[in-house]
Write a protein that holds these residues in place. Structure first.
Motif, PDB file in Angstrom:
ATOM      1  N   TRP A  98      -3.711  -7.162  -9.977  1.00 35.34           N
ATOM      2  CA  TRP A  98      -3.407  -6.041 -10.852  1.00 35.34           C
ATOM      3  C   TRP A  98      -3.450  -6.461 -12.310  1.00 35.34           C
ATOM      4  CZ3 TRP A  98       0.548  -8.478  -8.120  1.00 35.34           C
ATOM      5  CH2 TRP A  98       1.603  -9.000  -8.872  1.00 35.34           C
TER       6      TRP A  98
ATOM      7  N   TRP B 293     -13.760   2.206  -5.420  1.00 36.83           N
ATOM      8  CA  TRP B 293     -13.503   0.800  -5.747  1.00 36.83           C
ATOM      9  C   TRP B 293     -12.158   0.314  -5.212  1.00 36.83           C
ATOM     10  CZ3 TRP B 293     -14.762   3.795 -10.401  1.00 36.83           C
ATOM     11  CH2 TRP B 293     -16.130   3.817 -10.665  1.00 36.83           C
ATOM     12  N   ASP B 294     -11.501   1.148  -4.435  1.00 33.24           N
ATOM     13  CA  ASP B 294     -10.177   0.779  -3.922  1.00 33.24           C
ATOM     14  C   ASP B 294      -9.211   0.420  -5.049  1.00 33.24           C
ATOM     15  OD1 ASP B 294     -11.250  -0.717  -0.818  1.00 33.24           O
ATOM     16  OD2 ASP B 294     -10.094   1.117  -1.181  1.00 33.24           O
ATOM     17  N   LEU B 295      -9.253   1.197  -6.099  1.00 30.22           N
ATOM     18  CA  LEU B 295      -8.392   0.929  -7.235  1.00 30.22           C
ATOM     19  C   LEU B 295      -7.347   2.035  -7.374  1.00 30.22           C
ATOM     20  CD1 LEU B 295     -10.961  -0.149  -9.994  1.00 30.22           C
ATOM     21  CD2 LEU B 295      -9.349  -1.626  -8.779  1.00 30.22           C
ATOM     22  N   ASP B 296      -6.148   1.622  -7.709  1.00 30.12           N
ATOM     23  CA  ASP B 296      -5.093   2.575  -8.028  1.00 30.12           C
ATOM     24  C   ASP B 296      -4.715   2.417  -9.494  1.00 30.12           C
ATOM     25  OD1 ASP B 296      -4.177   1.493  -4.964  1.00 30.12           O
ATOM     26  OD2 ASP B 296      -4.300   3.664  -5.296  1.00 30.12           O
TER      27      ASP B 296
ATOM     28  N   SER C 245      -8.135  -9.282  -5.017  1.00 27.81           N
ATOM     29  CA  SER C 245      -7.087  -8.277  -5.218  1.00 27.81           C
ATOM     30  C   SER C 245      -6.225  -8.694  -6.395  1.00 27.81           C
ATOM     31  CB  SER C 245      -6.243  -8.115  -3.955  1.00 27.81           C
ATOM     32  OG  SER C 245      -5.669  -9.360  -3.590  1.00 27.81           O
TER      33      SER C 245
ATOM     34  N   ASP D 251       0.810  -1.202   0.000  1.00 35.20           N
ATOM     35  CA  ASP D 251       0.000   0.000   0.000  1.00 35.20           C
ATOM     36  C   ASP D 251       0.847   1.257   0.000  1.00 35.20           C
ATOM     37  OD1 ASP D 251      -2.389   1.737   1.970  1.00 35.20           O
ATOM     38  OD2 ASP D 251      -2.666   1.029  -0.079  1.00 35.20           O
TER      39      ASP D 251
ATOM     40  N   ARG E  32      -6.281   7.554  -7.886  1.00 29.63           N
ATOM     41  CA  ARG E  32      -6.876   6.518  -7.052  1.00 29.63           C
ATOM     42  C   ARG E  32      -8.388   6.650  -7.118  1.00 29.63           C
ATOM     43  NH1 ARG E  32      -6.448   2.823  -3.484  1.00 29.63           N
ATOM     44  NH2 ARG E  32      -7.721   2.773  -1.614  1.00 29.63           N
TER      45      ARG E  32
ATOM     46  N   LYS F 143       0.367   2.986  -3.058  1.00 28.33           N
ATOM     47  CA  LYS F 143      -0.801   3.859  -3.144  1.00 28.33           C
ATOM     48  C   LYS F 143      -0.463   5.255  -2.656  1.00 28.33           C
ATOM     49  CE  LYS F 143      -3.857   2.624  -0.210  1.00 28.33           C
ATOM     50  NZ  LYS F 143      -4.920   1.880   0.481  1.00 28.33           N
TER      51      LYS F 143
ATOM     52  N   GLN G 138      -4.403  -1.459 -10.100  1.00 29.53           N
ATOM     53  CA  GLN G 138      -4.210  -2.355  -8.965  1.00 29.53           C
ATOM     54  C   GLN G 138      -5.384  -2.280  -8.018  1.00 29.53           C
ATOM     55  OE1 GLN G 138      -0.152  -1.923  -7.068  1.00 29.53           O
ATOM     56  NE2 GLN G 138      -0.263  -0.014  -8.186  1.00 29.53           N
ATOM     57  N   LYS G 139      -5.654  -3.429  -7.420  1.00 31.97           N
ATOM     58  CA  LYS G 139      -6.587  -3.463  -6.298  1.00 31.97           C
ATOM     59  C   LYS G 139      -5.849  -4.132  -5.162  1.00 31.97           C
ATOM     60  CE  LYS G 139     -11.337  -4.577  -5.027  1.00 31.97           C
ATOM     61  NZ  LYS G 139     -11.070  -5.201  -3.716  1.00 31.97           N
ATOM     62  N   ASN G 140      -5.586  -3.421  -4.104  1.00 32.24           N
ATOM     63  CA  ASN G 140      -4.700  -3.920  -3.074  1.00 32.24           C
ATOM     64  C   ASN G 140      -5.417  -4.448  -1.839  1.00 32.24           C
ATOM     65  OD1 ASN G 140      -2.388  -3.283  -4.521  1.00 32.24           O
ATOM     66  ND2 ASN G 140      -2.455  -1.171  -3.835  1.00 32.24           N
TER      67      ASN G 140
END
Lengths: 317, 779
Positions: free
Chosen positions: B617, B558-561, B615, B112, B554, B115, B608-610
């Protein structure tokens, strides 16, 4: 000279090939490579040899290359000979034109002898080979002299130059028991040489019982590792064209009459045979291509100037 | 070296003279609660003003200055429970912190920090891997390989399938600085590169910097792979390990003195051919074997609040032996790396952290063997002795100043060939080459405003080749330590971060880098017998300018980077072998090189989804890598063999429940470039190959799918013992990706003809694997 003095023969590719065979299974797929669609190249294979015991006449074979998809066979080889070319060898202020000669031009008795000297029987050869040769032996190749090759084939022109090097003889040849556990009737050949303290390049051929002279898999070596030294070394029998690798490979059979053709060549010829031989060996998974380094401008191939002698011996311990 | 040291001390005095004293400073080490391993890259910030923050350094130390007042100080690190401290901060304070690992689930490979750094930091092209996350991804033959995991990231590729050699943004494999606890690792692969030398159980952290590397890194022009070993559990003795198809591992670590001194020992070894020895010994090949092993060891000692000493080492070897007893022939091939690092961390003050290291590394390669009276040996290798010092100064919350120097003594041995044949000795006559490499750097990570951040640095490097050395060009002979050639290169570094909003940033960077030791391989991939050569009068330093532009954002919902980075590299003094080069061991290598130019450019996308049960990428790279040498094909521009115009990777992990985690990788890449056959010609009645233009054709495209399922009985109640089973399938749908291609000439004697065949060979078909791992806390 394999795996003995020829450190250059110690190629890593065979080591890694062993690793692969041991470790991993593999799948093979035959593919059609891209057709590069270009005109054939002129190929020159020309020889001039100086020998105290009588040289082969200067000769050249002119052919054309094949595309990858061509079949190299009876139907196509004949058509690849380049005929009607003007080929000559110049030295000093002289020049001699080589005469075109095809097998079909020769009377049969002569044809038989010519084929026999090349290691073929008349029944096995159906192709009309053609060469350009100094038929009258007007050229007496001398060591330390420069010879220039020229070939005009239609619009194509190929030329090369070579200086025949001085000769370095084998001091002696003898046979001893081979290492390990080979069959009793096979022995190993040893030679002794005194290498002079200048850059030399060697090439060798072997002959068994009047068959054709065959060049070894790694037939050339330079003297970088033994320059100016005198020493003994083993000389392996060259593998024949159709011969399989087995426990007697490289060894000599007791009682055979054998011959070693020991030659000195120049660096350009060494580079040619070295790259040619390594190119064949280096097709493993970690190898990149080797471009064969010919010494002929305007063509693939080689203008090979050598200084050679033949040593005939009977194999005995 | 003395000049470099004096310059560096001058820089330090200059910088410290301008520090401010209005703020208070909080500093200390951050460690894991259970093991007391230091934690790298922990985010520390003021909750009330998140722009006031910092990150723990590679030794776990942090320092944060801010105006006195009442605040909530937050310590945040992926995979760990965040720690918050609300209090009055009125005076300078030493504040060591321990963080507890979080509950199982919700973490993936990419940390993270990414992120946070992507938006806030000035880092570009930087990825951090945590080994405990990496271990759950599907791997070749079940062997966790950190370098192969890096190949799943955009901008990173391998030359051949299964190889651990890395090609980063169109750069060659020698252009990556691979460090293990600050020691350079020259050869990173076992078994011809199929497995990396890094034992995952001994590794704590791996950082990849793909470009625009900070000024503290140098010596290579393409990337940095900084691998940190674990320090050793300060609280408990533990044993962990695993048994797999290829190798088994065992790691023992624990305190010699609790919370004062700890050690870690970690080993790995293969055994496939060991098990086959009883059968091999009954054949004429008795004595044939192959194995590799790695051994990592580290000890660390806390001398006091301000001082800590580390001593770490790595010893790895591949050993191959072959014997044909019927022919009395044998050959042995041992090679490998040895590294030693002695480090001293010293906290000079709450704003000034100091690290000094003494390092040695040794890579050696040998072939030896013989038959009857004839014996031969080929030796090559590299020996380095290094002294370095680095300071990190945190004058206030807006600046992080780093400076340091590094001195390296190099000894590089080319292929030295020796042999005996009875009473005669042979020797290639090549001497080792020696060089001194000096580097000094100064950089400032400057938080200009809440919208602008700049990392500005300058690195000055110098390389001196000394004798004994004989110039092949001029014939001049240089005696021992006599200067044969000197190079001096400035290496500026600049990265600018312009925040667009709290979730997006635009970055741009430019850097120049120089490299003084080089590896030129004559194969499609790196091999252990490839020789490192130094810069000299003949071989100039490699130089690279890199320009990068990136957008980072970010999607909180959706918690996406998401990031997109584009780069352009301009490469000078690139090396290759001259056309038709054959390695006969008799040539002085530097005379066989040709020098040319290169270009590499591309655009990388990473989504990426961490966090969460699902999870992973998706990474896509569109790129080009090309070279030009006047002596090769008359200066024609050609693609490198590792040029991959299209490169797509999809990695997914699904935490099914507390016991099972499923993972899958899908990889697609444009087929490797190769040199095609132009024609076939006859010499001495045998067909020979004429090759076409270098790398002008491509093998068929590469793609494969891998699966893994990891079962773990780890739970809150299993602090003392747990085990995992990792089941994986490599290349699930058995795609026959060509590993290499060869030409075969088939003779048909009946028809009297020869037909040429081109054959693609695939090695890695579908490969299932299972690995059992365990963890046991002794006390």
């Amino acid at each position: 000279m394999e795996n003995k003095i020829n450190f250059g023969g110690l190629k890593t590719s065979w080591i890694y090939s062993i690793l692969f065979i041991i470790g991993l299974a593999s799948c093979e797929e035959v593919v059609t490579p891209p057709d590069l669609n270009h005109p054939p190249s002129l190929v020159v294979e020309a020889y001039i040899e100086s020998s105290a015991s009588g040289s082969t006449p200067v000769y050249a074979i002119l052919t054309e290359s094949y595309s990858f998809s061509d079949t190299i066979g009876l139907n196509t080889i004949e058509s690849k000979f380049v005929k009607g070319a003007t080929v000559y060898v110049a030295y000093g202020s002289d020049s001699i034109q080589l005469q075109q000669l095809c097998l079909s031009d020769l009377p049969e008795p002569v044809r038989v002898e010519v084929l026999k000297s090349l290691g073929y029987s008349i029944d096995s050869v159906t192709i009309d080979f053609c060469i350009y040769a100094d038929l009258q032996n007007l050229i007496d190749p001398e060591r330390q002299k420069e010879y220039r090759f020229h070939a005009y084939a239609g619009s194509r022109y190929a030329h090369a130059s070579v200086i025949i090097p001085d000769y370095v003889p084998l001091d002696s040849i003898w046979f001893e028991k081979a290492p390990g556990n080979p069959p009793d009737s096979f022995v190993q050949m040893f030679c002794y040489i005194k290498d002079p303290p200048i850059n030399n390049f060697y090439r060798y051929f072997t002959q068994v019982s009047n068959s054709r002279f065959v060049a070894g898999v790694s037939s050339v070596v330079d003297d970088a590792f033994f320059n100016g030294q005198e020493f003994k070394f083993t000389l392996n029998r060259a593998l024949g064209a159709n011969e399989e690798f087995d426990e007697t490979t490289g060894l000599w059979k007791l009682g055979d009459t054998v011959a070693v053709k020991w030659c000195l060549i120049d660096q350009s010829q060494y580079d040619f045979w070295n790259t040619l031989e390594v190119s064949k060996q280096r097709q493993g998974p970690f190898s990149s291509y080797i471009r064969i380094n010919g010494n002929v401008d305007g063509a693939l191939g080689v203008w090979a100037g050598s200084s050679c002698e033949i040593y005939k011996v009977i194999v005995k311990k | 070296m003395k000049v470099a040291l004096a310059l560096w001390l001058g820089c330090m005095c200059f910088v410290t003279a301008f520090s401010q004293k209005k703020n208070i400073t909080v500093s200390g080490y951050i460690k894991e609660k259970s093991t007391h391993e230091t934690l790298i890259g922990v985010n520390i910030y003021i909750k009330e003003n998140p722009s006031l923050g910092t990150v723990s350094n590679p030794y776990g130390f942090y320092s944060l200055s801010f105006p006195p007042g009442s605040y909530t100080l937050v310590y945040s690190y992926i995979g760990y429970e965040s720690f918050e401290l609300k209090q009055d901060f009125l005076v300078d304070q030493e504040l060591p912190v321990t963080l507890s690992p979080g509950i199982l689930m919700e973490e993936i490979v990419i940390s993270d920090e990414e992120k946070k750094k992507d938006i806030e930091s000035t880092q570009m092209g930087t990825i951090e891997l945590k080994m405990d996350k990496v271990k759950k991804l599907p791997t070749l033959m079940g062997e966790v390989d950190m370098l192969k995991i890096l190949q799943l990231l955009p901008g990173v590729s391998s030359a051949t399938e299964g190889s651990s050699a890395l090609y980063v943004r169109g750069g060659g494999p020698d252009q990556n600085l691979v460090l293990l606890d600050e020691a350079v690792v020259y050869n990173t692969g076992h078994l011809l590169g199929f497995f990396s030398v890094f034992n995952s159980d001994a590794i704590k952290n791996t950082t990849l910097i793909k470009g625009n590397m900070p000024a503290e890194y140098g010596s290579r022009i393409s990337s940095v792979i900084d691998v940190q070993m674990k320090d050793g559990n300060m609280n408990h003795w533990t044993v962990e390990g695993g048994i797999g198809l290829i190798a088994s591992r065992l790691t023992v670590q624990g305190p010699i003195l609790k919370n004062k001194c700890s050690v870690i020992f970690s080993g790995r070894r293969t055994y496939a051919l060991d098990l086959a020895q009883p059968f091999i010994n009954k054949t004429k090949f008795k004595g044939t074997n192959y194995f590799f092993h790695d051994f990592n060891a580290k000890a660390n000692y806390i001398l006091g609040k301000k001082d800590r000493v580390f001593f770490s080492g790595y010893f790895g070897r591949d050993v191959f032996s072959f014997a044909d007893n019927d022919r009395d022939f044998d050959i042995r091939l041992p090679y490998g790396n040895t590294t030693l690092t002695l480090r001293w961390n010293h906290i000079v003050s709450d704003k000034l952290f100091f690290n000094t290291s003494l390092i040695s590394n040794n890579y050696s390669f040998k072939i030896a063997g013989g038959q009857d009276d004839f014996k031969f040996a080929v030796n090559s290798g590299v020996i380095d002795y290094v002294a370095k010092a680095q300071a990190e100064y945190y004058p206030n919350s807006k600046h992080t100043v780093r400076s340091g120097f590094r001195y390296t003594w190099h000894k590089l041995s080319p292929n030295v060939v020796t042999g005996t044949n009875g009473e005669t000795d042979f020797n290639s006559g090549f001497d080792p080459k020696y060089g001194h490499e000096n580097e000094i750097f100064l950089s400032d990570d400057w938080h200009v405003s809440s919208w602008w951040r700049v990392n500005l640095g300058m690195r000055l490097s110098n390389f001196i080749q000394v004798g004994p050395y004989t110039s092949q060009e001029s014939g001049e002979v240089f005696g021992r330590n006599e200067i044969a050639k000197m190079y001096f290169e400035p290496e500026p570094r600049l990265i600018v971060n312009r925040k667009i909003n709290s979730n997006s940033a635009l970055k741009a960077g430019v850097s120049r880098a120089a490299q003084y030791v080089h590896l030129v391989s004559s194969s499609n991939s790196t091999l252990p017998n490839d020789v490192w050569v130094p810069s000299s009068a003949v071989v100039k330093p490699q130089i690279a300018w890199q320009y990068t532009l990136g957008y980072y954002t970010r999607f909180n919902a959706w918690d996406l980077d998401f990031s997109v980075e584009t780069y352009f590299k301009d490469l000078a003094n690139q090396l290759d072998y001259r056309d038709s080069y054959v390695d006969n061991f008799s040539d002085e290598l530097e005379n066989e090189f040709v020098a040319g130019k290169g270009k590499a450019y591309g655009i990388e996308f990473l989504l990426q989804k961490n966090v969460g049960n699902i999870s992973g990428w998706i990474g896509y790279t569109l790129s080009r890598s090309e070279r030009k040498f006047d002596e090769i094909e008359n200066g024609r521009i050609f693609r490198t063999s590792y040029d991959r115009p299209h490169d797509l990777v999809v990695v997914g992990q699904y935490q099914l429940n507390k016991k099972w985690q499923l993972s899958a990788n899908f990889v697609y890449a444009t087929g490797r470039a190769y040199t095609p056959i132009r024609s076939v010609f006859i010499i001495q009645n045998e067909p020979q190959i004429e090759y076409g233009l270098r790398n002008s054709e491509r093998l068929k495209s590469y793609h494969r799918l891998d699966f893994s399922a990891v079962y773990s009985n780890e739970s809150k109640n299993s602090e003392k013992y747990y085990s995992t089973w990792a089941f994986s399938v490599y290349n699930v749908y058995n795609r026959k990706n060509p590993f290499f291609s060869y030409t075969d000439f088939e003779s048909d004697y009946l028809k009297g003809q020869i037909v040429a065949k081109s054959v693609n060979v695939s090695i890695f078909t579908i490969i299932p694997a299972v690995t059992w791992n365990f963890y046991w806390r002794i006390k």
